[in-house]
Write a protein that holds these residues in place. Structure first.
Motif, mmCIF file in Angstrom:
data_model
loop_
_atom_site.group_PDB
_atom_site.id
_atom_site.type_symbol
_atom_site.label_atom_id
_atom_site.label_comp_id
_atom_site.label_asym_id
_atom_site.label_seq_id
_atom_site.Cartn_x
_atom_site.Cartn_y
_atom_site.Cartn_z
ATOM 1 N N HIS A 239 0.812 -1.222 0.000
ATOM 2 C CA HIS A 239 0.000 0.000 0.000
ATOM 3 C C HIS A 239 0.842 1.267 0.000
ATOM 4 O O HIS A 239 0.459 2.271 -0.596
ATOM 5 C CB HIS A 239 -0.887 0.040 1.253
ATOM 6 C CG HIS A 239 -1.997 -0.948 1.241
ATOM 7 N ND1 HIS A 239 -3.172 -0.715 0.581
ATOM 8 C CD2 HIS A 239 -2.129 -2.169 1.800
ATOM 9 C CE1 HIS A 239 -3.979 -1.752 0.747
ATOM 10 N NE2 HIS A 239 -3.369 -2.653 1.484
ATOM 11 N N THR B 298 -2.275 2.899 -15.641
ATOM 12 C CA THR B 298 -3.116 2.345 -14.582
ATOM 13 C C THR B 298 -2.223 2.060 -13.378
ATOM 14 O O THR B 298 -0.995 2.095 -13.487
ATOM 15 C CB THR B 298 -3.824 1.054 -15.031
ATOM 16 O OG1 THR B 298 -2.823 0.090 -15.396
ATOM 17 C CG2 THR B 298 -4.721 1.298 -16.230
ATOM 18 N N THR B 299 -2.852 1.827 -12.238
ATOM 19 C CA THR B 299 -2.094 1.604 -11.002
ATOM 20 C C THR B 299 -2.682 0.413 -10.258
ATOM 21 O O THR B 299 -3.908 0.271 -10.181
ATOM 22 C CB THR B 299 -2.177 2.842 -10.090
ATOM 23 O OG1 THR B 299 -3.551 3.162 -9.857
ATOM 24 C CG2 THR B 299 -1.497 4.055 -10.717
ATOM 25 N N SER B 300 -1.819 -0.438 -9.757
ATOM 26 C CA SER B 300 -2.288 -1.607 -9.019
ATOM 27 C C SER B 300 -1.445 -1.800 -7.764
ATOM 28 O O SER B 300 -0.292 -1.382 -7.708
ATOM 29 C CB SER B 300 -2.187 -2.867 -9.888
ATOM 30 O OG SER B 300 -2.899 -2.696 -11.102
ATOM 31 N N GLY C 27 -0.112 -4.759 -5.026
ATOM 32 C CA GLY C 27 0.005 -6.187 -4.716
ATOM 33 C C GLY C 27 -0.002 -6.400 -3.223
ATOM 34 O O GLY C 27 0.467 -5.574 -2.489
ATOM 35 N N SER C 28 -0.498 -7.502 -2.795
ATOM 36 C CA SER C 28 -1.167 -8.522 -3.549
ATOM 37 C C SER C 28 -2.658 -8.253 -3.705
ATOM 38 O O SER C 28 -3.372 -9.073 -4.289
ATOM 39 C CB SER C 28 -0.970 -9.876 -2.851
ATOM 40 O OG SER C 28 -1.679 -9.903 -1.614
ATOM 41 N N VAL C 29 -3.117 -7.095 -3.225
ATOM 42 C CA VAL C 29 -4.551 -6.803 -3.235
ATOM 43 C C VAL C 29 -5.169 -7.033 -4.613
ATOM 44 O O VAL C 29 -6.183 -7.725 -4.757
ATOM 45 C CB VAL C 29 -4.809 -5.339 -2.788
ATOM 46 C CG1 VAL C 29 -6.277 -5.006 -2.867
ATOM 47 C CG2 VAL C 29 -4.260 -5.108 -1.389
ATOM 48 N N ASP C 30 -4.528 -6.451 -5.632
ATOM 49 C CA ASP C 30 -5.153 -6.473 -6.948
ATOM 50 C C ASP C 30 -4.972 -7.793 -7.694
ATOM 51 O O ASP C 30 -5.573 -7.984 -8.752
ATOM 52 C CB ASP C 30 -4.674 -5.284 -7.784
ATOM 53 C CG ASP C 30 -5.380 -3.999 -7.356
ATOM 54 O OD1 ASP C 30 -6.582 -4.078 -7.068
ATOM 55 O OD2 ASP C 30 -4.738 -2.950 -7.289
ATOM 56 N N LEU C 31 -4.186 -8.703 -7.126
ATOM 57 C CA LEU C 31 -4.195 -10.058 -7.677
ATOM 58 C C LEU C 31 -5.577 -10.662 -7.471
ATOM 59 O O LEU C 31 -5.985 -11.551 -8.203
ATOM 60 C CB LEU C 31 -3.134 -10.908 -6.995
ATOM 61 C CG LEU C 31 -1.712 -10.429 -7.255
ATOM 62 C CD1 LEU C 31 -0.716 -11.310 -6.528
ATOM 63 C CD2 LEU C 31 -1.421 -10.425 -8.745
ATOM 64 N N VAL D 27 -7.874 -7.512 -10.320
ATOM 65 C CA VAL D 27 -7.709 -7.292 -11.748
ATOM 66 C C VAL D 27 -6.739 -8.260 -12.425
ATOM 67 O O VAL D 27 -6.608 -8.248 -13.649
ATOM 68 C CB VAL D 27 -7.276 -5.832 -12.046
ATOM 69 C CG1 VAL D 27 -8.428 -4.863 -11.838
ATOM 70 C CG2 VAL D 27 -6.084 -5.444 -11.197
ATOM 71 N N ILE E 184 -9.771 -9.982 1.438
ATOM 72 C CA ILE E 184 -9.129 -9.338 0.282
ATOM 73 C C ILE E 184 -10.026 -9.478 -0.943
ATOM 74 O O ILE E 184 -10.794 -10.445 -1.046
ATOM 75 C CB ILE E 184 -7.710 -9.934 0.079
ATOM 76 C CG1 ILE E 184 -6.838 -9.120 -0.886
ATOM 77 C CG2 ILE E 184 -7.775 -11.390 -0.360
ATOM 78 C CD1 ILE E 184 -5.346 -9.476 -0.801
ATOM 79 N N ASP F 239 1.152 -6.919 4.127
ATOM 80 C CA ASP F 239 1.905 -5.694 3.877
ATOM 81 C C ASP F 239 2.393 -5.223 5.247
ATOM 82 O O ASP F 239 1.634 -4.661 6.028
ATOM 83 C CB ASP F 239 0.944 -4.700 3.224
ATOM 84 C CG ASP F 239 1.570 -3.353 2.942
ATOM 85 O OD1 ASP F 239 2.511 -2.961 3.650
ATOM 86 O OD2 ASP F 239 1.088 -2.683 2.019
ATOM 87 N N ARG G 242 -14.284 -1.884 -10.620
ATOM 88 C CA ARG G 242 -13.047 -2.260 -11.321
ATOM 89 C C ARG G 242 -12.795 -3.766 -11.198
ATOM 90 O O ARG G 242 -12.491 -4.441 -12.182
ATOM 91 C CB ARG G 242 -11.898 -1.452 -10.710
ATOM 92 C CG ARG G 242 -10.500 -1.802 -11.170
ATOM 93 C CD ARG G 242 -9.530 -0.761 -10.619
ATOM 94 N NE ARG G 242 -8.136 -1.141 -10.807
ATOM 95 C CZ ARG G 242 -7.396 -1.740 -9.887
ATOM 96 N NH1 ARG G 242 -7.907 -2.048 -8.695
ATOM 97 N NH2 ARG G 242 -6.141 -2.047 -10.152
ATOM 98 N N ALA H 155 -13.149 -6.353 -14.382
ATOM 99 C CA ALA H 155 -11.897 -6.996 -14.795
ATOM 100 C C ALA H 155 -11.976 -8.505 -14.632
ATOM 101 O O ALA H 155 -11.659 -9.267 -15.555
ATOM 102 C CB ALA H 155 -10.734 -6.443 -13.978
#
Lengths: 430, 430
Positions: A263, A298-300, A302-306, A309, B79, B107, B273, B277
């Motif tokens: 984060h 775009t912005t991602s 990890g690991s949240v967006d695993l 998206v 998550i 994190d 999002r 996705a």
């Protein structure tokens, strides 16, 4: 001090494929090298900020002066380039998170909560510092919020102008107001645009007041001079990243994801989002031809967006490249082993949080390789002001090179004027 | 109660152009209509959640029970689909912002700050509620955080299991743990996937504990049944939006931006999002052919991002469609007129924040029209639990229709398994 490291082995591009771009970049590398630290007269003015001794003296002196007021709340009034860099560095370093507030837009519920908090501090005898930042000095949202917060300060403090700081261009109406009303004032050099202003007073002043080591931040930025002006791509991460992004764009990669691991780096990804979008997204090239170029940033996280998206990133149209930003060393936590959950996921037992995050990161990168998705990686040795300075400086120079390759002006933003004109019409005639 | 409104006059598409898609959708609209509220046996199971009386009774009872503990901090451990809906609604309504914490990934700096805050509460005699949410019950990040926070609770409270709530699938290892250790437990129906679970216990329980009117939220969701199953596109916003997005995709619009007017709606954009996705980004179609389809969802906040990415959106490649989400009625603030800044931007004097924001919104939309950028608009009459329920339900049904048009399965996420497999290998063999 060790440097940030840049890896490009998984872009699907051989270095020699970039030779034509290296040839094209040669003169621009020369120009940037020549302009770096040499004053504010060119569009590369931002490269002079990290070595400007007069700037650091003025900012440090004013920051000490305002820190002595012991503010319980620092409200940065500004939008876009006026606050994204400051937010990015504070979040990365975990500094000022409870004290710093950002009044960016005329968002009633959001600003009202901020106002209530400020009023409570003022009523209970604590101090609130208001820093108004606008290059043009005429940003509607910023001035509306400035009016709101200065009005609040006036209501509660007779010496309210002691709690105001203005950061603007010397020729803006805001600079005039600062002088007339004896507000503290710091200048933004004419040729330093908002998205390149993090190492000007725009970033340095609020960061210093909130306790960031701005000397180390500047040293990090300045330390990139040699590597970001090296003549060959293999040793110049800014030019190599730019050439890679440009080459991929020719192969229809129209999206670029900044994928940060953790984060705390998200603000940096958001700062870069503006830098790339506003610098490279252009209707016309330098010859005035309509080209409609641009890479959608775009912005991602990890690991949240695993878990959100990554399904698309691995399975969807192969039109997105990625830069992962990782951190080599940071504090760690062991997974405790005295709980009801110890047998639920055996592989994480006797592991630490960082070990799990590292395994996820490597697992994810293997999945990207397997799915043939190009990516680069930037590794920070640790999250420090120095390494934030390195990263942000490298990215600003990368974007200058990228603008050159696209044959567009990476320093202007002509379309922003189009909605502002419409807005002015509405507000003036309604 | 008035409904959310959906506008499509600026997509550059005539309604009759969508006739072939309307024909294709006819059967799917019939299936969704038939499945809505009719139980949990099909993949449309999520459509039964808003009218499930047994669910609301169980959730409300447990929420009352845990609210009676007067928690100073509610930590939601989960998550992706396990927390995005909850975060979205809390942010929209401005509820629970100081009490709710989200332990999503491993994190370290982020989780350590949360742990310190929790420990302080516990040491000072206040209560901390830990809600562990995982459909599979085996998400590594979630279990690691669950171990961390349950271990902390155990250290400070002998009756620690009274402060634990587990939300999972009945057949998961997490459900077994809940039963063995007498943790409170709520089930997620088997066919309700994470990104469609906001109206299950996943969203309802933490929202209820934090004070959201979950009855109104459900009523809003349920109120969309008629309009989102109307046979003709002109009266069915979910189907019309899906058909529009699909039609634009055929014309190379590969990116879709959810552009919310105001910070408070950003969580909803982030929730969508994931929904878009993970549901639409697919390697294979329903016939098992490799198709690599997907729309890249981006998220923007007005007016903030007009000062960051609008330059690209208006000038760059014309490959992005947009849905603006606006709010008709909310609190307002007048721009004060007793300050040093009164003459800086004359057009905002004697205006309110909402008037300025509305003018910017209209100005921006005019600039989009002028630049030939397609967009839709959803207007909420106000930000309330009821209208959040309407919006989220409409979007979930839209995505079901869109998946049908793409001939892919909008309910699975096969590629997510690919990085998890690699991660497991690393953690098991290192």
């Amino acid at each position: 001090m060790s440097d940030i490291t840049f890896f490009t082995e998984h872009t699907g591009i051989q270095l020699q494929e970039l030779d034509p771009l290296q040839d094209r970049l040669e003169d621009e590398i020369g120009r940037i090298s020549a302009a770096w630290g040499r004053g504010y007269d060119t569009e590369y003015a931002s490269l002079t900020l990290p070595s400007d001794q007069d700037l650091i003296s003025r900012v440090s002196r004013l920051a000490e002066n305002k820190k002595a007021l012991d503010p319980a709340m620092v409200i940065v009034v500004g939008i876009g380039g006026s606050n994204l860099g400051t937010m990015a560095i504070l979040q990365a370093l975990g500094v000022g998170q409870d004290i710093a507030y950002f009044a960016d837009t005329v968002d009633t519920p959001y600003i009202l909560r901020m106002k209530e908090k400020a009023e409570q501090h003022l009523q209970e005898g604590r101090q609130v510092l208001v820093v108004v930042i606008s290059k043009s000095g005429s940003t509607a949202e910023t001035i509306a919020n400035a009016q709101l917060f200065v009005s609040l300060l006036k209501k509660h403090r007779t010496d309210y102008n002691n709690y105001m700081v203005i950061i603007s261009d010397d020729h803006s109406p805001l600079a005039d107001v600062a002088h007339e009303h004896s507000f503290s004032y710091l200048a933004i050099p004419k040729h330093v645009g908002g998205r390149y202003s993090v190492f000007s007073a725009v970033g340095l002043f609020p960061l210093a007041v909130l306790g960031v080591d701005i000397i180390a931040l500047r040293e990090g930025a300045q330390s990139m001079k040699e590597t970001c002006t090296a003549p060959d791509l293999a040793h110049n991460p800014a030019a190599l990243s730019a050439a890679t992004l440009y080459h991929l764009y020719q192969k229809e990669f129209r999206i670029h994801d900044t994928f940060v691991l953790g984060h705390s780096l998200f603000g940096i990804a958001q700062w870069y989002r503006q830098l790339m979008a506003e610098s490279i997204g252009k209707e016309e090239n330098n010859q005035g031809q309509k080209v409609h170029v641009g890479i959608t940033p775009t912005t991602s996280i990890g690991s949240v967006d695993l878990h959100s998206v990554a399904q698309l990133y691995l399975a969807g149209p192969n039109i997105q490249s990625t830069t992962f930003i990782t951190v080599a060393n940071q504090q760690d936590i062991a997974v405790p082993s005295d709980t009801a959950f110890d047998n639920v996921v055996p592989m994480i037992q006797n592991r630490t949080f960082n070990e799990i995050m590292d395994a996820i990161t490597i697992g994810m990168q293997k999945a990207y390789i397997h799915a043939d998705r190009p990516f680069m990686t930037i590794e920070l040795p640790e999250i420090s002001a120095y390494h934030c300075g390195q990263l942000l400086q490298m990215k600003m120079v990368e974007i200058m090179y990228l603008g050159f390759l696209f044959d567009i002006n990476p320093f202007n933003q002509p379309q922003v004027e189009s909605y502002k004109k419409e807005t002015r019409k509405i507000l003036s005639h309604e």
